[in-house]
Design an enzyme around this catalytic site. Structure first.
Site, PDB file in Angstrom:
ATOM      1  N   HIS A   1      -2.887   2.423  -5.559  1.00 52.19           N
ATOM      2  CA  HIS A   1      -3.719   1.255  -5.272  1.00 52.19           C
ATOM      3  C   HIS A   1      -3.978   0.464  -6.553  1.00 52.19           C
ATOM      4  CE1 HIS A   1      -5.755  -0.737  -2.005  1.00 52.19           C
ATOM      5  NE2 HIS A   1      -6.783  -0.995  -2.789  1.00 52.19           N
TER       6      HIS A   1
ATOM      7  N   ARG B   1       0.838  -1.195   0.000  1.00 48.78           N
ATOM      8  CA  ARG B   1       0.000   0.000   0.000  1.00 48.78           C
ATOM      9  C   ARG B   1       0.878   1.252   0.000  1.00 48.78           C
ATOM     10  NH1 ARG B   1      -2.019  -3.650   3.874  1.00 48.78           N
ATOM     11  NH2 ARG B   1      -4.129  -4.440   3.420  1.00 48.78           N
TER      12      ARG B   1
ATOM     13  N   HIS C   1      -3.849  -9.196   3.186  1.00 55.35           N
ATOM     14  CA  HIS C   1      -5.306  -9.210   3.326  1.00 55.35           C
ATOM     15  C   HIS C   1      -5.713 -10.070   4.522  1.00 55.35           C
ATOM     16  CE1 HIS C   1      -6.052  -8.225  -1.212  1.00 55.35           C
ATOM     17  NE2 HIS C   1      -5.931  -7.143  -0.471  1.00 55.35           N
TER      18      HIS C   1
ATOM     19  N   ARG D   1      -1.218  -1.793  -6.938  1.00 53.18           N
ATOM     20  CA  ARG D   1      -1.411  -2.929  -6.028  1.00 53.18           C
ATOM     21  C   ARG D   1      -2.329  -3.962  -6.692  1.00 53.18           C
ATOM     22  NH1 ARG D   1      -1.419  -4.485  -0.577  1.00 53.18           N
ATOM     23  NH2 ARG D   1      -3.410  -5.109   0.332  1.00 53.18           N
TER      24      ARG D   1
ATOM     25  N   LYS E   1      -1.904  -2.833   7.980  1.00 52.39           N
ATOM     26  CA  LYS E   1      -3.073  -2.449   8.759  1.00 52.39           C
ATOM     27  C   LYS E   1      -3.074  -3.174  10.100  1.00 52.39           C
ATOM     28  CE  LYS E   1      -6.219  -1.222   4.992  1.00 52.39           C
ATOM     29  NZ  LYS E   1      -7.537  -1.507   4.364  1.00 52.39           N
TER      30      LYS E   1
END
Length: 314
Positions: free
Chosen positions: A260, A165, A286, A263, A189
């Site tokens: 993105h 990211r 993810h 990505r 994240k």
């Protein structure tokens, strides 16, 4: 707190505002979410509490399913997208679960809250030749040896090679790159760390940048940041987005995508090259395999298009 959330919070009774402040502290300290994620959650919950206040509720313990549904219905009447409403329903469920867990509410009323399924649109991606042209054009511009040019090539190569990211790229430090194994350590994240491999082209670009480009931009306050802005500070995410859009606009026929989109492109090309879905999930960071499965639709669509163009019975 974001300005819009702050305005909502300022209009709340003291009791509700205090709970919102405690919740923000919980997200930032206990859950260790990024500032962006904290702002998103707090903004949504501030809107929910303001809606509840207008309905006469001044105690979070009195929140009920009817109030939550009323808030989502209001979002729909205001023309919010299904994706936005689904996100806000999630924010409400996370908040009511915290209320119940911390004893601020007797039960988790949000556990029964349904939300519309967000539309999952296929992401625009570059073809392999377009990705090659993107890097080639940036490399040609960096032939003058300018530090910014070398940096831009290294960032584009790394984004495409790893699928990380833009925030993860901007947050990289020099020591996060392991050149012996050609992997980069990424903080994703939820502060989850993962190692992502990259290939020889990205390795060469990183070497040129760290040896010949970065030393020219380093200033006293640069710190350990891998990628630096023109003034020597850590590169800003907006600068990376501007760069990607600008360089991709120079590729004939390429879709207008940002970091993105690179990505998405990396994930699609990995799957087209034979990588298994679980591996791509790990590389992209993810949490759910369902998110990664979106890219299988992209590759299937390309296969179907190639079939229609090539098969005599198509």
């Amino acid at each position: 707190m974001a300005d819009d959330a702050q305005q909502e919070a300022d209009a709340l009774p003291e009791a509700l505002a205090r709970v919102l402040g405690d919740y923000e502290q919980h997200l930032a300290v206990e859950r260790d979410l990024t500032p962006h994620s904290v702002r998103a959650y707090v903004t949504d919950v501030a809107g929910l509490l303001e809606h509840a206040r207008r309905l006469g509720l001044d105690d979070v313990g009195r929140l009920d399913l009817r109030t939550l549904r009323s808030w989502l219905a209001q979002q729909q009447s205001l023309g919010r997208s299904r994706t936005t409403i689904a996100r806000r329903a999630t924010a409400a469920r996370v908040f009511t679960a915290w209320l119940a867990r911390t004893g601020r509410a007797e039960q988790d009323v949000g556990s029964s809250l349904a939300s519309p399924r967000a539309h999952r649109t296929l992401p625009a991606v570059l073809r392999r030749d377009e990705a090659d042209e993107l890097i080639r054009a940036a490399t040609d511009l960096a032939d003058d040896g300018s530090p910014v040019g070398l940096r831009d090539v290294a960032m584009l190569e790394l984004l495409y090679a790893t699928g990380i990211r833009v925030g993860e790229l901007a947050g990289l430090d020099v020591d996060d790159v392991d050149r012996e194994r050609n992997v980069v350590r990424v903080l994703g994240k939820g502060r989850k760390e993962r190692s992502v491999p990259f290939g020889r082209p990205a390795a060469r670009a990183l070497d040129f940048w760290t040896r010949h480009g970065r030393p020219q931009l380093v200033v006293e306050g640069s710190g350990p940041a891998l990628f630096l802005g023109a003034r020597g500070g850590r590169i800003d995410q907006r600068a990376v987005r501007t760069l990607v859009h600008k360089r991709i606009a120079e590729v004939p026929g390429a879709p207008d995508i940002g970091p993105h989109g690179l990505r998405h492109t990396a994930a699609t090309h990995l799957l087209e090259g034979g990588a298994d879905l679980r591996s791509v999930q790990e590389l992209l960071g993810h949490a759910s395999l369902a998110t990664t499965q979106l890219y299988t639709h992209v590759t299937t669509d390309r296969l179907r298009a190639a079939y229609r163009q090539a098969h005599p019975r198509a």
